[in-house]
Design a protein around this motif. Structure first.
Motif, short mmCIF file in Angstrom:
data_model
loop_
_atom_site.label_atom_id
_atom_site.label_comp_id
_atom_site.label_asym_id
_atom_site.label_seq_id
_atom_site.Cartn_x
_atom_site.Cartn_y
_atom_site.Cartn_z
N GLY A 59 0.85 -1.18 0.00
CA GLY A 59 0.00 0.00 0.00
C GLY A 59 0.88 1.24 0.00
O GLY A 59 0.77 2.10 -0.87
N ILE A 60 1.80 1.30 0.98
CA ILE A 60 2.76 2.40 1.07
C ILE A 60 4.14 1.78 1.28
O ILE A 60 4.36 1.04 2.24
CB ILE A 60 2.42 3.35 2.24
CG1 ILE A 60 1.02 3.97 2.01
CG2 ILE A 60 3.49 4.44 2.38
CD1 ILE A 60 0.49 4.76 3.18
N GLY A 61 5.06 2.07 0.38
CA GLY A 61 6.43 1.57 0.47
C GLY A 61 7.39 2.70 0.76
O GLY A 61 7.36 3.73 0.08
N LEU A 62 8.22 2.52 1.81
CA LEU A 62 9.17 3.55 2.24
C LEU A 62 10.59 3.00 2.15
O LEU A 62 10.83 1.83 2.44
CB LEU A 62 8.90 3.93 3.70
CG LEU A 62 7.48 4.37 4.05
CD1 LEU A 62 7.27 4.31 5.54
CD2 LEU A 62 7.24 5.75 3.52
N GLU A 63 11.53 3.87 1.79
CA GLU A 63 12.93 3.47 1.85
C GLU A 63 13.83 4.70 1.90
O GLU A 63 13.43 5.79 1.51
CB GLU A 63 13.31 2.56 0.68
CG GLU A 63 13.14 3.14 -0.70
CD GLU A 63 13.45 2.13 -1.78
OE1 GLU A 63 14.61 1.69 -1.87
OE2 GLU A 63 12.54 1.79 -2.54
N LEU A 64 15.02 4.49 2.44
CA LEU A 64 16.06 5.51 2.50
C LEU A 64 15.61 6.82 3.15
O LEU A 64 15.49 7.86 2.50
CB LEU A 64 16.64 5.78 1.10
CG LEU A 64 17.27 4.57 0.41
CD1 LEU A 64 17.61 4.87 -1.03
CD2 LEU A 64 18.50 4.10 1.17
N HIS A 65 15.35 6.75 4.45
CA HIS A 65 15.04 7.93 5.28
C HIS A 65 13.70 8.59 4.95
O HIS A 65 13.57 9.81 5.05
CB HIS A 65 16.15 8.98 5.20
CG HIS A 65 17.52 8.45 5.45
ND1 HIS A 65 17.96 8.10 6.69
CD2 HIS A 65 18.53 8.16 4.60
CE1 HIS A 65 19.19 7.64 6.61
NE2 HIS A 65 19.56 7.67 5.34
N SER A 66 12.72 7.83 4.57
CA SER A 66 11.40 8.39 4.25
C SER A 66 10.43 8.07 5.38
O SER A 66 10.66 7.19 6.19
CB SER A 66 10.90 7.82 2.93
OG SER A 66 11.72 8.27 1.88
N GLY A 67 9.32 8.82 5.44
CA GLY A 67 8.36 8.62 6.53
C GLY A 67 6.94 8.96 6.13
O GLY A 67 6.70 9.70 5.17
N VAL A 68 5.99 8.39 6.90
CA VAL A 68 4.58 8.67 6.68
C VAL A 68 3.92 8.98 8.01
O VAL A 68 4.20 8.35 9.03
CB VAL A 68 3.87 7.49 5.97
CG1 VAL A 68 3.97 6.20 6.75
CG2 VAL A 68 2.41 7.82 5.69
N LEU A 69 3.06 10.00 8.01
CA LEU A 69 2.24 10.37 9.15
C LEU A 69 0.79 10.10 8.77
O LEU A 69 0.28 10.67 7.80
CB LEU A 69 2.41 11.84 9.52
CG LEU A 69 1.45 12.36 10.60
CD1 LEU A 69 1.71 11.65 11.94
CD2 LEU A 69 1.57 13.85 10.75
N PHE A 70 0.13 9.21 9.52
CA PHE A 70 -1.29 8.92 9.33
C PHE A 70 -2.07 9.89 10.19
O PHE A 70 -2.01 9.83 11.41
CB PHE A 70 -1.60 7.47 9.72
CG PHE A 70 -0.95 6.47 8.80
CD1 PHE A 70 -1.55 6.12 7.60
CD2 PHE A 70 0.26 5.89 9.12
CE1 PHE A 70 -0.96 5.21 6.75
CE2 PHE A 70 0.86 4.97 8.29
CZ PHE A 70 0.25 4.63 7.09
#
Length: 162
Positions: free
Chosen positions: A111-122
């Motif tokens: 659904g959401i793929g993160l890599e290399l110092h990335s972030g998500v705020l729900f």
């Protein structure tokens, strides 16, 4: 399908800020539905007043629904990101996402793929991230993180929280 003949995304934002205010269909393009490189995407109502638009639908693209990289920033609300060939939202290389009141489902990988110092705020109201093939949220290494209201996020989640 604007990017189909050339193998390009439906919407490209490069070193700029773009807005999608609603009622758009971004589907069946040559690669990603929306691509943001060193820029920002504000999707949803934003600061437009007296505008009641429906959701943006980002569906059926052969790669990612939205791909944001190289320090890109996404603010997503009232979107449906569904049935894309890889991730619903892909965030590599120092990119960030704030998501609320949206649905990310039925994508072929994450659904959401993160890599290399990335972030998500729900954020609130919560987003629904369910029914993606491999994981709902996945981090490819320990420097990417997530936080916020996870009440709409299904399992599995392959990341650590902030």
């Amino acid at each position: 399908s604007n990017g189909l003949p050339t193998g390009r995304p439906g919407v490209g934002i490069y070193r700029a800020t773009g807005r999608l205010v609603g009622d758009n269909r971004i589907e069946a393009n040559g690669r990603n539905g929306v691509e943001v490189n060193q820029g920002a995407l504000f999707q949803g109502k934003g600061d437009f007043f007296n505008l009641t638009a429906g959701p943006d639908r980002i569906e059926g693209n052969p790669r990612h629904g939205i791909s944001a990289f190289n320090g890109a920033t996404l603010d997503i609300q009232n979107a449906i990101i569904n049935g894309n060939g890889r991730n619903g939202i892909s965030l590599p290389l120092n990119s960030s996402l704030r998501i609320r009141n949206s649905t990310v489902s039925g994508n072929a990988r994450f659904g959401i793929g993160l890599e290399l110092h990335s972030g998500v705020l729900f954020d609130d109201p919560p987003a629904s991230v369910v029914g993606n093939t491999q994981a709902q949220v996945a981090c490819r290494e320990s420097t990417s993180k997530y936080d916020g209201n996870l009440s709409g996020v299904g399992q599995p989640i392959f990341c650590t929280a902030f």
